[in-house]
Each structure stands twice: as C-alpha cells, then as structure tokens.
Motif scaffolding. Structure first.
Motif, PDB file in Angstrom:
ATOM      1  N   TYR A 156       0.852  -1.181   0.000  1.00 15.30           N
ATOM      2  CA  TYR A 156       0.000   0.000   0.000  1.00 15.30           C
ATOM      3  C   TYR A 156       0.893   1.237   0.000  1.00 15.30           C
ATOM      4  CZ  TYR A 156      -4.016  -2.872   1.466  1.00 15.30           C
ATOM      5  OH  TYR A 156      -5.023  -3.796   1.534  1.00 15.30           O
ATOM      6  N   SER A 206      -5.430   8.132   3.556  1.00 16.22           N
ATOM      7  CA  SER A 206      -5.550   6.717   3.900  1.00 16.22           C
ATOM      8  C   SER A 206      -4.716   5.876   2.937  1.00 16.22           C
ATOM      9  CB  SER A 206      -7.015   6.285   3.858  1.00 16.22           C
ATOM     10  OG  SER A 206      -7.536   6.438   2.561  1.00 16.22           O
ATOM     11  N   PRO A 207      -4.352   4.661   3.347  1.00 17.09           N
ATOM     12  CA  PRO A 207      -3.551   3.795   2.473  1.00 17.09           C
ATOM     13  C   PRO A 207      -4.334   3.393   1.226  1.00 17.09           C
ATOM     14  CG  PRO A 207      -3.438   3.059   4.750  1.00 17.09           C
ATOM     15  CD  PRO A 207      -4.526   4.073   4.686  1.00 17.09           C
ATOM     16  N   THR A 267      -5.398  -8.782   8.441  1.00 16.24           N
ATOM     17  CA  THR A 267      -4.224  -8.402   7.661  1.00 16.24           C
ATOM     18  C   THR A 267      -3.228  -7.775   8.616  1.00 16.24           C
ATOM     19  OG1 THR A 267      -5.606  -7.985   5.712  1.00 16.24           O
ATOM     20  CG2 THR A 267      -3.395  -7.020   5.727  1.00 16.24           C
ATOM     21  N   PHE A 316      -0.019  -5.484   9.151  1.00 21.64           N
ATOM     22  CA  PHE A 316       0.693  -4.416   8.457  1.00 21.64           C
ATOM     23  C   PHE A 316       2.051  -4.153   9.097  1.00 21.64           C
ATOM     24  CE2 PHE A 316      -2.329  -2.604   5.476  1.00 21.64           C
ATOM     25  CZ  PHE A 316      -3.523  -3.156   5.902  1.00 21.64           C
ATOM     26  N   GLY A 317       3.025  -3.853   8.250  1.00 18.74           N
ATOM     27  CA  GLY A 317       4.275  -3.307   8.748  1.00 18.74           C
ATOM     28  C   GLY A 317       4.092  -1.837   9.080  1.00 18.74           C
ATOM     29  N   ALA A 318       5.083  -1.272   9.748  1.00 17.09           N
ATOM     30  CA  ALA A 318       4.987   0.134  10.165  1.00 17.09           C
ATOM     31  C   ALA A 318       5.245   1.097   9.023  1.00 17.09           C
ATOM     32  CB  ALA A 318       5.959   0.407  11.306  1.00 17.09           C
ATOM     33  N   TYR A 341     -13.437  -3.522   9.342  1.00 16.67           N
ATOM     34  CA  TYR A 341     -12.325  -3.342  10.268  1.00 16.67           C
ATOM     35  C   TYR A 341     -12.222  -1.884  10.701  1.00 16.67           C
ATOM     36  CZ  TYR A 341     -10.925  -7.685   7.939  1.00 16.67           C
ATOM     37  OH  TYR A 341     -10.903  -8.949   7.418  1.00 16.67           O
ATOM     38  N   TYR A 356      -9.189   0.572  12.318  1.00 13.41           N
ATOM     39  CA  TYR A 356      -7.786   0.740  12.676  1.00 13.41           C
ATOM     40  C   TYR A 356      -7.591   2.135  13.264  1.00 13.41           C
ATOM     41  CZ  TYR A 356      -6.514  -3.200   9.594  1.00 13.41           C
ATOM     42  OH  TYR A 356      -6.384  -4.434   8.998  1.00 13.41           O
ATOM     43  N   GLN A 405      -4.292   4.924  13.666  1.00 11.23           N
ATOM     44  CA  GLN A 405      -2.915   5.229  13.317  1.00 11.23           C
ATOM     45  C   GLN A 405      -2.504   6.496  14.058  1.00 11.23           C
ATOM     46  OE1 GLN A 405      -2.088   6.221   9.154  1.00 11.23           O
ATOM     47  NE2 GLN A 405      -0.233   4.973   9.234  1.00 11.23           N
ATOM     48  N   GLY A 432       2.466   3.044  12.768  1.00 10.01           N
ATOM     49  CA  GLY A 432       1.787   2.074  11.926  1.00 10.01           C
ATOM     50  C   GLY A 432       0.315   1.928  12.270  1.00 10.01           C
ATOM     51  N   LEU A 433      -0.324   0.989  11.610  1.00 16.03           N
ATOM     52  CA  LEU A 433      -1.751   0.750  11.795  1.00 16.03           C
ATOM     53  C   LEU A 433      -1.987  -0.219  12.958  1.00 16.03           C
ATOM     54  CD1 LEU A 433      -2.754   0.267   8.069  1.00 16.03           C
ATOM     55  CD2 LEU A 433      -3.240   2.234   9.492  1.00 16.03           C
ATOM     56  N   TYR A 473     -12.708  -5.963  14.395  1.00 16.99           N
ATOM     57  CA  TYR A 473     -13.146  -6.409  13.092  1.00 16.99           C
ATOM     58  C   TYR A 473     -14.461  -7.160  13.258  1.00 16.99           C
ATOM     59  CZ  TYR A 473     -11.097 -11.076  14.012  1.00 16.99           C
ATOM     60  OH  TYR A 473     -10.774 -12.310  14.530  1.00 16.99           O
ATOM     61  N   GLU A 521      -9.516  -6.409  19.324  1.00 15.97           N
ATOM     62  CA  GLU A 521      -8.090  -6.750  19.309  1.00 15.97           C
ATOM     63  C   GLU A 521      -7.322  -6.135  20.473  1.00 15.97           C
ATOM     64  OE1 GLU A 521      -6.167  -8.765  16.974  1.00 15.97           O
ATOM     65  OE2 GLU A 521      -8.231  -9.454  16.997  1.00 15.97           O
ATOM     66  N   PHE A 549      -5.596   8.944  13.767  1.00 17.41           N
ATOM     67  CA  PHE A 549      -6.268   8.839  12.473  1.00 17.41           C
ATOM     68  C   PHE A 549      -6.997   7.497  12.465  1.00 17.41           C
ATOM     69  CE2 PHE A 549      -7.309  10.044   8.432  1.00 17.41           C
ATOM     70  CZ  PHE A 549      -6.635   9.457   7.379  1.00 17.41           C
ATOM     71  N   LEU A 589      -9.216   4.690  10.742  1.00 18.33           N
ATOM     72  CA  LEU A 589      -9.465   4.174   9.396  1.00 18.33           C
ATOM     73  C   LEU A 589     -10.407   2.981   9.457  1.00 18.33           C
ATOM     74  CD1 LEU A 589      -5.768   4.361   8.275  1.00 18.33           C
ATOM     75  CD2 LEU A 589      -7.615   5.561   7.122  1.00 18.33           C
ATOM     76  N   GLN A 636      -7.738  -5.784   1.268  1.00 13.56           N
ATOM     77  CA  GLN A 636      -8.370  -4.832   2.175  1.00 13.56           C
ATOM     78  C   GLN A 636      -8.324  -3.438   1.546  1.00 13.56           C
ATOM     79  OE1 GLN A 636      -7.119  -4.058   6.626  1.00 13.56           O
ATOM     80  NE2 GLN A 636      -8.338  -5.890   6.396  1.00 13.56           N
ATOM     81  N   TYR A 637      -9.475  -2.765   1.571  1.00 14.69           N
ATOM     82  CA  TYR A 637      -9.579  -1.414   1.029  1.00 14.69           C
ATOM     83  C   TYR A 637      -9.985  -0.461   2.153  1.00 14.69           C
ATOM     84  CZ  TYR A 637      -9.523  -3.765  -3.475  1.00 14.69           C
ATOM     85  OH  TYR A 637      -9.165  -4.539  -4.548  1.00 14.69           O
ATOM     86  N   PHE A 638      -9.394   0.726   2.141  1.00 10.17           N
ATOM     87  CA  PHE A 638      -9.583   1.669   3.236  1.00 10.17           C
ATOM     88  C   PHE A 638     -10.511   2.815   2.857  1.00 10.17           C
ATOM     89  CE2 PHE A 638      -6.603   0.302   6.455  1.00 10.17           C
ATOM     90  CZ  PHE A 638      -5.752  -0.527   5.746  1.00 10.17           C
ATOM     91  N   GLY A 639     -11.225   3.310   3.863  1.00  8.80           N
ATOM     92  CA  GLY A 639     -11.973   4.539   3.721  1.00  8.80           C
ATOM     93  C   GLY A 639     -11.059   5.740   3.837  1.00  8.80           C
ATOM     94  N   PRO A 640     -11.617   6.945   3.698  1.00  5.69           N
ATOM     95  CA  PRO A 640     -10.793   8.162   3.729  1.00  5.69           C
ATOM     96  C   PRO A 640     -10.262   8.523   5.110  1.00  5.69           C
ATOM     97  CG  PRO A 640     -13.100   8.724   3.505  1.00  5.69           C
ATOM     98  CD  PRO A 640     -13.025   7.240   3.377  1.00  5.69           C
ATOM     99  N   ARG A 680      -9.849  12.069  11.249  1.00  6.48           N
ATOM    100  CA  ARG A 680      -8.749  12.554  12.104  1.00  6.48           C
ATOM    101  C   ARG A 680      -9.371  13.085  13.393  1.00  6.48           C
ATOM    102  NH1 ARG A 680      -3.887  12.510  11.119  1.00  6.48           N
ATOM    103  NH2 ARG A 680      -4.235  12.233   8.890  1.00  6.48           N
TER     104      ARG A 680
END
Lengths: 110, 113
Positions: free
Chosen positions: A36, A43-44, A98, A100-102, B34, B36, B38, B43-44, B49, B59, B88, B90, B102-106, B109
């Motif tokens: 990504y 966002s990614p 999934t 994720f790496g950082a 999901y 997340y 950040q 990272g995420l 989920y 989680e 942030f 997501l 996996q697809y993310f929303g916008p 914040r």
C-alpha cells in the motif's frame, strides 16, 4: 505474535532511479502479500498484491515474493517526486486479519 | 463498484466526551469490516473487526467499542475519550475470502484536547 518488519527509512532516491523497498514476515503460513502507498494525511491505497513466488509487474511497480526466505519487496522504476510517500507492506495468513508493517518512508528528489 | 465512506472527516473533542464514528460500504454485501487507528508517524493498529451483523472481535482492550447494526455499517464509539485516543481512524473492508484485498476509507482525524 505474527510480525511484519520494514525499515522505517527515510529512503531517499533521485528522480528516475529505482527505489527498492523491503519487507520480512514471521508467519510461514502467510498466503497473500500486499503493498500500500500512504501519502501524508491520507488513507492507504493498494498498489499491488502477490500470492505466488516470483515477480509480478504492474507498470513501473514490481513486487517480488520469496516464501522460503519470508521476504517481499517492491521495486519502483523511474521514480518520480509524486512517488514520495510511506509504503506499507501487509500480509494475510488466510484468516480475517491483515498484518501491516509500520511502513517505509520514501523520498524522491527532483 | 464498491465505495467506503467515513464521517466525520475531522473531529476535535474534549477529554471525557463521547465519540461516535461511522463507516458505511456501498456496492457489496456481507463484507468483513475493520477499524484501525494510526497515531502520528506510526503504523496501523487493528482495533476491531466484524464478519457479520452483530459480530465484533476486539483486538486491543481499551475504552473504545464497536457495533455493526447493519450489514454495511460499522460504528466506533467511546463513552469517555482520553488524550491517547487522538489519531487517524481508518475503516476498511474486504470481501469474504482468504486472499481478499483490504480497502480503506478516507479516515477520520480525531484530536482529543
């Protein structure tokens, strides 16, 4: 604990060069591998996915997978300043989650 | 085609106030959903989920909760925000299936002051 490791960078390359981003993962049962791109404040977004050993090319991007070494890489040819972003490596084991790496920060100098 | 929406885009809340973030997916049915978080420069972190209506897996134990009242709606809530909840947020979705992307929303914040 399943882990995905990336060098945080920043990786700095001149415009037109090849950028090489690397990722290792801990779970040998991993089945799907993703790259990504995330611009600052956004966002990614998916660049590529790869499931099988070897190379997969899409335009200027090539993903490489070596399951024996538990290693995934992303090559960006003819790097452009617009490629400057954080690149996230992600891995799925066939389950719901999934990992994720950082991320690695890439900076392409004009 | 599928689209994922999140709102609000930006939120500034005082410590101790409640929170409700909403995520909806269009163009698909029975997605895995999901949440997340950040933190700045990090990272995420997977928070929750869901594989179906009313089914939530947590989680990370914390002062957040999630609900899925409808097939394509996922809500993140808190009764009392902490400073450490800033970040942030997501929402993401996948089709059901082991190799699905996996697809993310916008994103939203959130700044807690």
């Amino acid at each position: 604990q399943k882990e995905v490791e990336q060098n945080s960078g920043p990786l700095s390359v001149p415009e037109g060069a090849i950028a090489s981003l690397n990722c290792t993962y801990s779970d040998r049962g991993s089945q799907s591998f993703f790259w990504y791109r995330q611009y600052s404040g956004k966002s990614p977004e998916l660049i590529m996915f790869i499931y099988s050993n070897g190379d997969k090319e899409d335009g200027r991007f090539t993903a490489q997978l070596n399951k024996a070494s538990q290693y995934v890489s992303l090559l960006i040819r003819d790097s452009q300043p617009s490629d400057s972003a954080t690149y996230l490596c992600a891995v799925k084991d066939g389950g719901f989650k999934t990992i994720f790496g950082a991320g690695t920060r890439l900076f392409v100098k004009a | 085609s599928q689209t994922i929406h999140q709102w609000p885009a930006t939120l500034v809340q005082p410590v101790g106030s409640p929170l409700s973030l909403e995520c909806t997916v269009e163009g698909t049915s029975n997605p895995n959903l999901y949440w997340y978080r950040q933190a700045a420069g990090r990272g995420l972190q997977l928070l929750f989920y869901s594989v179906g209506i009313g089914q939530i897996s947590s989680e990370v134990p914390q002062n957040l909760s999630a609900s899925r009242p409808q097939d394509r709606q996922f809500i993140l809530s808190s009764k009392k925000l902490l400073l450490s909840d800033s970040g942030f947020y997501l929402c993401a979705w996948t089709k059901t299936g082991a190799q699905e992307t996996q697809y993310f929303g916008p994103g939203t914040r959130l700044l807690v002051l």
